[in-house]
Design a protein around this motif. Structure first.
Motif, PDB file in Angstrom:
ATOM      1  N   LYS A  68       7.135  15.525  13.825  1.00  0.00           N
ATOM      2  CA  LYS A  68       6.533  14.468  13.810  1.00  0.00           C
ATOM      3  C   LYS A  68       5.799  14.642  12.349  1.00  0.00           C
ATOM      4  CE  LYS A  68       6.114  13.365  18.693  1.00  0.00           C
ATOM      5  NZ  LYS A  68       4.623  13.043  20.041  1.00  0.00           N
ATOM      6  N   THR A  69       5.996  16.073  11.749  1.00  0.00           N
ATOM      7  CA  THR A  69       5.258  15.771  10.806  1.00  0.00           C
ATOM      8  C   THR A  69       6.597  15.554   9.260  1.00  0.00           C
ATOM      9  OG1 THR A  69       3.696  17.417  10.858  1.00  0.00           O
ATOM     10  CG2 THR A  69       3.561  17.353   8.932  1.00  0.00           C
ATOM     11  N   LEU A  70       7.831  16.197   9.497  1.00  0.00           N
ATOM     12  CA  LEU A  70       8.422  15.876   8.579  1.00  0.00           C
ATOM     13  C   LEU A  70       8.951  14.416   8.994  1.00  0.00           C
ATOM     14  CD1 LEU A  70      10.720  17.185   7.073  1.00  0.00           C
ATOM     15  CD2 LEU A  70      11.560  18.199   8.748  1.00  0.00           C
ATOM     16  N   GLU A  71       9.074  14.132  10.225  1.00  0.00           N
ATOM     17  CA  GLU A  71       8.925  13.282   9.948  1.00  0.00           C
ATOM     18  C   GLU A  71       8.417  11.692   9.061  1.00  0.00           C
ATOM     19  OE1 GLU A  71      10.451   9.316  13.290  1.00  0.00           O
ATOM     20  OE2 GLU A  71       9.707  11.350  14.064  1.00  0.00           O
ATOM     21  N   PHE A  72       6.860  12.421   9.092  1.00  0.00           N
ATOM     22  CA  PHE A  72       6.142  11.342   8.894  1.00  0.00           C
ATOM     23  C   PHE A  72       6.475  11.661   7.412  1.00  0.00           C
ATOM     24  CE2 PHE A  72       2.204   9.222   7.597  1.00  0.00           C
ATOM     25  CZ  PHE A  72       1.642   8.418   7.833  1.00  0.00           C
ATOM     26  N   SER A  73       6.821  12.532   7.087  1.00  0.00           N
ATOM     27  CA  SER A  73       6.343  13.089   5.320  1.00  0.00           C
ATOM     28  C   SER A  73       8.219  12.517   4.696  1.00  0.00           C
ATOM     29  CB  SER A  73       6.822  14.245   5.480  1.00  0.00           C
ATOM     30  OG  SER A  73       5.738  15.591   5.726  1.00  0.00           O
ATOM     31  N   LEU A  74       9.311  12.104   5.647  1.00  0.00           N
ATOM     32  CA  LEU A  74      10.202  11.815   4.931  1.00  0.00           C
ATOM     33  C   LEU A  74      10.297  10.320   4.836  1.00  0.00           C
ATOM     34  CD1 LEU A  74      12.994  13.835   7.229  1.00  0.00           C
ATOM     35  CD2 LEU A  74      11.952  13.983   4.527  1.00  0.00           C
ATOM     36  N   ASP A  75       9.264   9.547   5.039  1.00  0.00           N
ATOM     37  CA  ASP A  75       8.987   8.149   4.697  1.00  0.00           C
ATOM     38  C   ASP A  75       7.587   8.114   3.205  1.00  0.00           C
ATOM     39  OD1 ASP A  75      10.602   7.294   6.290  1.00  0.00           O
ATOM     40  OD2 ASP A  75       9.723   7.145   8.195  1.00  0.00           O
ATOM     41  N   ALA A  76       6.839   9.089   3.689  1.00  0.00           N
ATOM     42  CA  ALA A  76       5.450   8.531   2.362  1.00  0.00           C
ATOM     43  C   ALA A  76       6.120   8.437   0.638  1.00  0.00           C
ATOM     44  CB  ALA A  76       4.515   9.632   3.051  1.00  0.00           C
ATOM     45  N   ASN A  77       4.989   8.315   0.759  1.00  0.00           N
ATOM     46  CA  ASN A  77       5.549   7.827  -0.773  1.00  0.00           C
ATOM     47  C   ASN A  77       4.749   9.143  -1.531  1.00  0.00           C
ATOM     48  OD1 ASN A  77       4.293   4.952  -0.563  1.00  0.00           O
ATOM     49  ND2 ASN A  77       5.586   4.686  -1.531  1.00  0.00           N
ATOM     50  N   TYR A  78       3.688   9.639  -0.972  1.00  0.00           N
ATOM     51  CA  TYR A  78       3.603  11.266  -2.191  1.00  0.00           C
ATOM     52  C   TYR A  78       2.762  12.417  -0.647  1.00  0.00           C
ATOM     53  CZ  TYR A  78       2.647   7.908  -5.572  1.00  0.00           C
ATOM     54  OH  TYR A  78       3.067   6.873  -6.178  1.00  0.00           O
ATOM     55  N   VAL A  79       3.554  12.991  -0.854  1.00  0.00           N
ATOM     56  CA  VAL A  79       3.530  15.094   0.115  1.00  0.00           C
ATOM     57  C   VAL A  79       3.373  15.998  -0.643  1.00  0.00           C
ATOM     58  CG1 VAL A  79       4.644  15.343   2.363  1.00  0.00           C
ATOM     59  CG2 VAL A  79       5.556  13.313   1.601  1.00  0.00           C
ATOM     60  N   THR A  92       0.935  -1.237  -0.119  1.00  0.00           N
ATOM     61  CA  THR A  92      -0.164   0.012   0.170  1.00  0.00           C
ATOM     62  C   THR A  92       0.810   1.120   0.225  1.00  0.00           C
ATOM     63  OG1 THR A  92      -1.510  -0.830   1.202  1.00  0.00           O
ATOM     64  CG2 THR A  92      -1.785   1.492   1.461  1.00  0.00           C
ATOM     65  N   LYS A  93       0.518   2.057  -1.023  1.00  0.00           N
ATOM     66  CA  LYS A  93       1.659   3.365  -1.543  1.00  0.00           C
ATOM     67  C   LYS A  93       0.240   4.370   0.264  1.00  0.00           C
ATOM     68  CE  LYS A  93       2.864   3.020  -5.861  1.00  0.00           C
ATOM     69  NZ  LYS A  93       3.912   2.554  -5.223  1.00  0.00           N
ATOM     70  N   VAL A  94       1.112   4.489   1.029  1.00  0.00           N
ATOM     71  CA  VAL A  94       1.504   6.338   1.805  1.00  0.00           C
ATOM     72  C   VAL A  94       0.770   7.532   1.217  1.00  0.00           C
ATOM     73  CG1 VAL A  94       1.083   7.022   4.076  1.00  0.00           C
ATOM     74  CG2 VAL A  94       1.950   4.812   3.444  1.00  0.00           C
ATOM     75  N   SER A  95       0.227   8.686   1.064  1.00  0.00           N
ATOM     76  CA  SER A  95       0.310   9.714   0.800  1.00  0.00           C
ATOM     77  C   SER A  95      -0.396  10.325   1.834  1.00  0.00           C
ATOM     78  CB  SER A  95      -0.583   9.606  -0.358  1.00  0.00           C
ATOM     79  OG  SER A  95      -1.398  11.232  -0.601  1.00  0.00           O
ATOM     80  N   PHE A  96       0.623  11.450   1.891  1.00  0.00           N
ATOM     81  CA  PHE A  96       0.268  12.604   3.007  1.00  0.00           C
ATOM     82  C   PHE A  96       0.238  14.375   2.718  1.00  0.00           C
ATOM     83  CE2 PHE A  96       2.835  14.273   7.025  1.00  0.00           C
ATOM     84  CZ  PHE A  96       1.387  14.162   7.669  1.00  0.00           C
ATOM     85  N   ASP A  97      -1.161  14.761   3.317  1.00  0.00           N
ATOM     86  CA  ASP A  97      -1.126  16.617   3.191  1.00  0.00           C
ATOM     87  C   ASP A  97      -1.177  16.739   4.237  1.00  0.00           C
ATOM     88  OD1 ASP A  97      -1.898  18.800   3.337  1.00  0.00           O
ATOM     89  OD2 ASP A  97      -2.904  18.411   1.167  1.00  0.00           O
ATOM     90  N   PRO A  98      -0.175  16.881   4.717  1.00  0.00           N
ATOM     91  CA  PRO A  98      -0.543  17.859   6.293  1.00  0.00           C
ATOM     92  C   PRO A  98      -1.338  18.746   6.953  1.00  0.00           C
ATOM     93  CG  PRO A  98       1.706  18.179   5.644  1.00  0.00           C
ATOM     94  CD  PRO A  98       1.058  16.936   4.894  1.00  0.00           C
ATOM     95  N   GLY A  99      -1.370  19.907   5.789  1.00  0.00           N
ATOM     96  CA  GLY A  99      -2.061  21.287   6.530  1.00  0.00           C
ATOM     97  C   GLY A  99      -1.261  21.786   6.932  1.00  0.00           C
ATOM     98  N   SER A 100      -1.764  22.965   7.040  1.00  0.00           N
ATOM     99  CA  SER A 100      -0.822  24.519   7.937  1.00  0.00           C
ATOM    100  C   SER A 100      -1.151  23.762  10.151  1.00  0.00           C
ATOM    101  CB  SER A 100      -0.822  25.782   7.818  1.00  0.00           C
ATOM    102  OG  SER A 100      -1.128  25.769   6.341  1.00  0.00           O
ATOM    103  N   MET A 101      -2.215  23.648  10.380  1.00  0.00           N
ATOM    104  CA  MET A 101      -2.232  23.354  11.891  1.00  0.00           C
ATOM    105  C   MET A 101      -1.646  22.531  11.742  1.00  0.00           C
ATOM    106  SD  MET A 101      -6.338  24.293  12.224  1.00  0.00           S
ATOM    107  CE  MET A 101      -6.437  23.481  14.351  1.00  0.00           C
ATOM    108  N   ILE A 102      -1.428  21.214  11.267  1.00  0.00           N
ATOM    109  CA  ILE A 102      -0.600  20.230  11.995  1.00  0.00           C
ATOM    110  C   ILE A 102       1.081  20.351  11.595  1.00  0.00           C
ATOM    111  CG2 ILE A 102       0.108  18.293  10.823  1.00  0.00           C
ATOM    112  CD1 ILE A 102      -3.090  17.198  10.696  1.00  0.00           C
TER     113      ILE A 102
END
Length: 291
Positions: free
Chosen positions: A168-179, A151-161
């Protein structure tokens, strides 16, 4: 199947001629109740384009929660939605002026109270791609542990997050397939740091289009499709939904971006969040009319 986890919110969309100054008051020209929330918007965008889509989230045990769930069903989005008996359904007060500028005030409520169920786990394992837009870092990691390795993981955190959990947002972004980030989020997370992402980074720049990064290099760019901006509330979510649709269909990134940017242009020319999201037939007609 596309799975989308994140915020599901009822938007109160209010139109004013101009914003009030401090301690001032202005009349509201129109007020509408519109289904919204970044996650739900993205799920509906992908579904209206033709993708099989499931939404994962939480609403309150009230009229607005039931209204939002029924709205997902009407758009052929499977609602894997938990009902919170303690919290009021999330609400966003979205105020926009005649120039199309907007101000958002959001109560997230049950969106921060997500819990896994056996049904949720089973459905997540069926998804070919899971997009995350909302929740907390513990929710993201919970989902990542459940989905299959394919399963591919895509991430759009948004400004509030990005402001609340930058590391933690940066850490998760670095491992996602799409940001997916806009310029504000790009700055909040650190431009150079985000370029270390293992996957593909979409930098959305509104009317200026966007840039595509991979392996610290610019992979491509796109221009925004010109349209009269009425309300930009869901433009980024619609773009995300277009990309997810293309990935799920096996389209090239170039073709996926073409669909996404035209769908987003249609969305900004209309009022509201999900009320502005176009269908695939509308996108095709829009592309055809523009040659």
């Amino acid at each position: 199947m596309i799975g989308v986890f994140g915020n599901i919110i009822l938007d109160f969309a209010a139109e004013v001629e101009k914003y009030p100054s401090n301690d001032d008051e202005v009349a509201v020209n129109s007020l509408k109740e519109i289904p919204g929330g970044t996650g739900a918007n993205t799920a509906v965008a992908a579904a209206r384009l033709g993708a099989e889509t499931t939404f994962f989230g939480t609403v309150g045990n009230d009229y607005y929660g039931r209204f939002l769930v029924e709205s997902l069903k009407k758009d052929n989005v499977r609602p894997a939605v938990r009902i919170s008996g303690e919290l009021h359904t999330a609400v966003c007060i979205a105020v926009y002026d005649l120039a199309g500028d907007r101000r958002l005030m959001t109560y997230l409520g049950p969106n921060l109270d997500f819990e896994m169920t056996e049904e949720t786990i089973a459905l997540l394992k069926e998804c070919s791609i899971v997009h995350i837009s909302g929740g907390t870092p513990s929710h993201w990691n919970m989902i990542k542990q459940v989905v299959s390795k394919e399963t591919k993981v895509s991430f759009d955190p948004g400004s509030m997050i990005c402001r609340t959990w930058p590391e933690k947002t940066l850490e998760f972004s670095l491992d996602a397939n799409y940001v997916f980030v806009n310029r504000n989020e790009w700055t909040l997370l650190g431009k150079e740091a985000l370029l270390r992402a293992a996957g593909i980074v979409f930098l959305k720049m509104g009317r200026e289009g966007g840039l595509l990064y991979e392996n610290k290099k610019v992979l491509g760019e796109w221009k925004a499709v010109q349209a009269k901006q009425v309300d930009a509330t869901a433009a980024g979510d619609v773009f995300d939904g277009g990309i997810l649709y293309g990935i799920d269909e096996g389209l090239s990134l170039e073709e996926s971006i073409r669909i996404a940017r035209h769908a987003s242009a249609l969305a900004v020319s209309r009022v509201g969040a999900q009320s502005s999201i176009p269908t695939m037939d509308e996108v095709k007609e829009f592309i055809h009319d523009r040659g």
